[in-house]
Design a protein around this motif. Structure first.
Motif, short mmCIF file in Angstrom:
data_model
loop_
_atom_site.label_atom_id
_atom_site.label_comp_id
_atom_site.label_asym_id
_atom_site.label_seq_id
_atom_site.Cartn_x
_atom_site.Cartn_y
_atom_site.Cartn_z
N SER A 14 10.87 4.68 4.22
CA SER A 14 11.13 3.38 4.84
C SER A 14 10.00 3.01 5.78
N CYS A 15 9.62 1.72 5.74
CA CYS A 15 8.59 1.20 6.63
C CYS A 15 9.17 1.09 8.04
N PRO A 16 8.47 1.59 9.09
CA PRO A 16 9.01 1.51 10.46
C PRO A 16 9.05 0.09 11.01
N LEU A 17 8.43 -0.89 10.32
CA LEU A 17 8.45 -2.27 10.79
C LEU A 17 9.60 -3.06 10.20
N CYS A 18 9.76 -3.02 8.85
CA CYS A 18 10.83 -3.80 8.20
C CYS A 18 12.06 -2.97 7.89
N HIS A 19 11.94 -1.62 8.01
CA HIS A 19 13.05 -0.69 7.76
C HIS A 19 13.55 -0.73 6.33
N GLN A 29 -6.20 4.99 9.06
CA GLN A 29 -7.12 6.10 9.10
C GLN A 29 -7.13 6.78 10.46
N SER A 30 -6.85 6.04 11.51
CA SER A 30 -6.96 6.61 12.85
C SER A 30 -5.83 7.56 13.20
N CYS A 31 -4.62 7.32 12.66
CA CYS A 31 -3.47 8.12 13.07
C CYS A 31 -2.64 8.63 11.91
N GLY A 32 -2.80 8.09 10.72
CA GLY A 32 -2.06 8.58 9.55
C GLY A 32 -0.70 7.97 9.36
N HIS A 33 -0.28 7.04 10.20
CA HIS A 33 1.03 6.41 10.01
C HIS A 33 0.98 5.42 8.85
N ASN A 34 2.14 5.25 8.19
CA ASN A 34 2.24 4.43 6.98
C ASN A 34 3.09 3.20 7.25
N PHE A 35 2.68 2.08 6.60
CA PHE A 35 3.41 0.82 6.71
C PHE A 35 3.28 0.06 5.39
N CYS A 36 4.19 -0.94 5.19
CA CYS A 36 3.96 -1.90 4.10
C CYS A 36 2.70 -2.70 4.43
N HIS A 37 1.90 -3.00 3.41
CA HIS A 37 0.66 -3.73 3.65
C HIS A 37 0.93 -5.09 4.30
N PRO A 64 -8.59 -0.79 13.71
CA PRO A 64 -8.83 -2.10 13.08
C PRO A 64 -8.09 -2.21 11.74
N ALA A 65 -7.71 -3.44 11.38
CA ALA A 65 -6.91 -3.66 10.17
C ALA A 65 -7.64 -3.24 8.91
N HIS A 66 -8.99 -3.34 8.92
CA HIS A 66 -9.72 -3.00 7.70
C HIS A 66 -9.83 -1.50 7.49
N LEU A 67 -9.46 -0.68 8.53
CA LEU A 67 -9.52 0.77 8.38
C LEU A 67 -8.18 1.33 7.93
N CYS A 68 -7.65 0.80 6.84
CA CYS A 68 -6.42 1.31 6.24
C CYS A 68 -6.64 1.44 4.74
N ILE A 69 -5.98 2.43 4.14
CA ILE A 69 -6.20 2.74 2.73
C ILE A 69 -4.87 2.73 1.99
N PRO A 70 -4.87 2.38 0.70
CA PRO A 70 -3.63 2.45 -0.09
C PRO A 70 -3.16 3.89 -0.22
N ASN A 71 -1.86 4.11 -0.13
CA ASN A 71 -1.28 5.44 -0.28
C ASN A 71 -0.69 5.55 -1.68
N ILE A 72 -1.45 6.12 -2.60
CA ILE A 72 -1.05 6.17 -4.02
C ILE A 72 0.18 7.03 -4.21
N THR A 73 0.21 8.22 -3.57
CA THR A 73 1.37 9.12 -3.74
C THR A 73 2.65 8.44 -3.28
N MET A 74 2.58 7.77 -2.12
CA MET A 74 3.77 7.08 -1.61
C MET A 74 4.19 5.94 -2.55
N SER A 75 3.23 5.22 -3.12
CA SER A 75 3.56 4.13 -4.05
C SER A 75 4.29 4.67 -5.28
N ASP A 76 3.83 5.83 -5.80
CA ASP A 76 4.50 6.42 -6.97
C ASP A 76 5.91 6.83 -6.65
N LEU A 77 6.13 7.43 -5.45
CA LEU A 77 7.49 7.84 -5.05
C LEU A 77 8.41 6.63 -4.92
N VAL A 78 7.91 5.57 -4.29
CA VAL A 78 8.72 4.36 -4.15
C VAL A 78 9.05 3.77 -5.52
#
Length: 567
Positions: A14-19, A29-37, A64-78
């Motif tokens: 679950s995304c911590p913003l929209c739940h 990249q700075s902290c490793g936390h995950n969110f919906c794009h 910064p917003a541009h320092l984020c990467i797609p999480n492929i493993t998480m996308s497959d699980l979802v």
């Protein structure tokens, strides 16, 4: 899934913003936390003033917003969480798929301290990546999965994936774990009704609770069994998937119900407008036409009321199905939070009653039928004249044909009201003459008002009746682009409108055709003039003058005639 319930999976994904479950997950990249794009972009856009640095919504670390990467493993699980499952056997296979998605591709075991590469988003165990990743000439590494070059140590620890693996790896015997947490309290032991042994298994084939003796009996020979904890997880996955499916179906039914309401409102408005039109027409005929007006209004009710009643019944059916979906949804949600035994008891009846939406999906439709406008918005005064021989408006137009527009191979009568096929009749050149169709236009054209005329087609095998723009091309077949007509071909037994729409195959008995033009209203209607029954209507925005015309084929000499009606 071997361990871990569907609730735990949902919480971990679950995304911590929209739940809600992740949609296009990205990792900072700075902290490793995950969110919906989309959630991350919206949060950083609304919560940061111009000139300020953007931070992680969870830990507030600058990123910064541009320092984020797609999480492929998480996308497959979802993606696998959202897949539809029809029965428990399919979910058993799905559990292995989930387990595979939580395994590192290097050590083939579940992730330990998972990290995600910043360049491509693939995930590995931290230790495995350090040991097995190949180096590049520039001192970086190559992704073991896609071989994409990555700068040295260009990875980020994936907290959400690590937390999810911990949930999956928790002890499997949840009853014992719960007992330890509650101070080894005495738990209720469920016994098999047949063997009086402790229930500890679930038969996937019969979908029933079993004991160890049941497992070895002939009744369950070659059947597949699971421990209660694992079976409960699988059942809750089935219920969860059905909850999602029923939520989507309920939204669909709700939208269709709203659409049906709009359609009903539109038809009710149209009915009012047509009723006003009918009333206005019959008021001109004064008191002795009141009976005729009542007959037409009754016909309007007969046409619209069954349709509105059908729409109302369909709307009520959609409401009932919506209510049934709400009931099923409530029962399924209760099942999700039930205990293992409670979730598995009477599961066959529960799945049959609350987790099958096939019958609910049947006959889901929005009625969009619409009566033809020509049934009521026609020459009503002319209808009444057929019975009462009174004053008409519009009166039948006494049209005559224009010899200068007639084709070379048609013969006009002396009174210029009929034409028939004769080869090479006209020899004088005329710019207005049609060269490619055996037709002739009338001398009178219309640019406003309402008009009606009839044409005698008795005995004709092929004929054309219609309206053409005064500027229509006369020298080539493009005349079809600028006309509104009906074309009858006895060889096919069909009546066409503008040479494209088939109206009826039973028009071989037509003897007289009526044509009605409402220039201002943009309507052209065709009628069987003997019985004044509606054949078809066309709608268009008319510009310029419209000239009536009639035509014949080059295969017969039987004339086609404009009828001059006299009272």
């Amino acid at each position: 899934m071997a361990c871990g319930t569907i609730e735990n999976l949902s919480d971990g994904l679950s995304c911590p913003l929209c739940h809600h479950i992740f949609k296009d997950p990205v990792t900072l990249q700075s902290c490793g936390h995950n969110f919906c794009h989309t959630c991350l972009q919206r949060q950083q856009k609304s919560g940061v003033r111009e000139g300020q640095d953007k931070t992680c919504p969870v830990c507030k670390k600058i990123c910064p917003a541009h320092l984020c990467i797609p999480n492929i493993t998480m996308s497959d699980l979802v993606g696998r969480i959202k897949e539809n499952r029809e029965d428990i056997r399919q979910m058993l296979k799905a559990s292995q798929d989930f387990s595979d998605q939580l395994a590192c591709s290097l050590c083939c075991e579940r992730f330990r301290d998972p990290v995600s590469l910043q360049t491509c988003g693939h995930s590995f165990c931290h230790e495995c990546l350090q040991k097995k990743a190949r180096s590049t000439n520039q001192g970086g590494t190559l992704c073991p999965t896609c071989n994409q070059a990555c700068p040295k140590k260009s990875y980020v620890h994936d907290h959400v994936l690590g937390s999810l693996v911990k949930r999956i790896n928790r002890p499997g015997n949840r009853d014992q774990e719960q007992g330890r947490e509650e101070g080894q309290e005495q738990k209720l032991v469920h016994e098999c009704d047949k063997h009086k042994e402790r229930i500890s298994l679930f038969c996937l084939y019969d979908q029933t609770l079993c004991c160890l003796v049941c497992r070895d009996s002939f009744q369950h020979e070659q059947h597949k069994f699971l421990p209660l904890a694992e079976a409960s997880d699988l059942i809750k996955v089935v219920v969860y998937v059905n909850v999602q499916k029923q939520l989507m179906l309920m939204n669909k039914v709700t939208n269709m119900s709203d659409d049906q309401e709009e359609r009903m409102t539109e038809h009710k408005t149209n009915k009012v407008q047509v009723s006003e039109h009918i009333t206005k027409e019959f008021e001109k005929l004064h008191k002795f036409l009141e009976d005729a007006k009542s007959d037409q209004l009754q016909q309007l009710d007969v046409t619209y009321d069954p349709l509105l009643k059908k729409m109302e019944e369909n709307k009520e059916t959609l409401r009932k199905k919506q209510k049934l979906l709400e009931t099923n949804l409530e029962e399924c949600q209760k099942k999700l939070v039930d205990s293992d035994i409670g979730a598995l008891q009477d599961i066959r009846e529960f799945l049959s009653q609350h987790c099958k939406t096939g019958q609910i999906e049947e006959n889901l439709t929005v009625i969009k039928e619409k009566p033809e406008t020509g049934l009521f918005k026609g020459p009503f005064q002319y209808y009444t004249w057929k019975r009462m021989l009174s004053v008409l408006q519009p009166a039948a137009a006494p049209l005559v044909l224009d010899p200068q527009t007639a084709n070379w191979d048609v013969l006009l009568s002396k009174d210029l009201t009929s034409l028939s096929y004769r080869q090479n009749i006209f020899t004088l050149f005329s710019e207005r003459r049609s060269l490619h169709f055996h037709v002739a236009l009338t001398t009178e054209c219309f640019s406003d008002g309402r008009h009606y005329f009839e044409v005698d087609v008795d005995g004709k095998k092929e004929w054309i009746v219609g309206l053409a723009k005064d500027t229509v091309e006369r020298k080539r077949d493009a005349i079809i682009d600028d006309i509104y007509c009906s074309i009858f071909r006895n060889s096919h037994g069909e009546l066409f409108i503008s040479d494209s729409v088939v109206v009826s195959v039973a028009c071989v008995t037509l003897k007289r055709v009526g044509m009605y033009l409402d220039y201002t209203g943009g309507q052209v209607s065709f009628y069987n003039a003997e019985k004044m029954t509606h054949l078809h209507s066309l709608s268009a925005n008319f510009t310029g003058e419209l000239c009536p015309y009639i035509g014949t084929s080059g295969l017969e000499e039987v004339p086609i005639k404009i009828v001059h009606l006299r009272l």
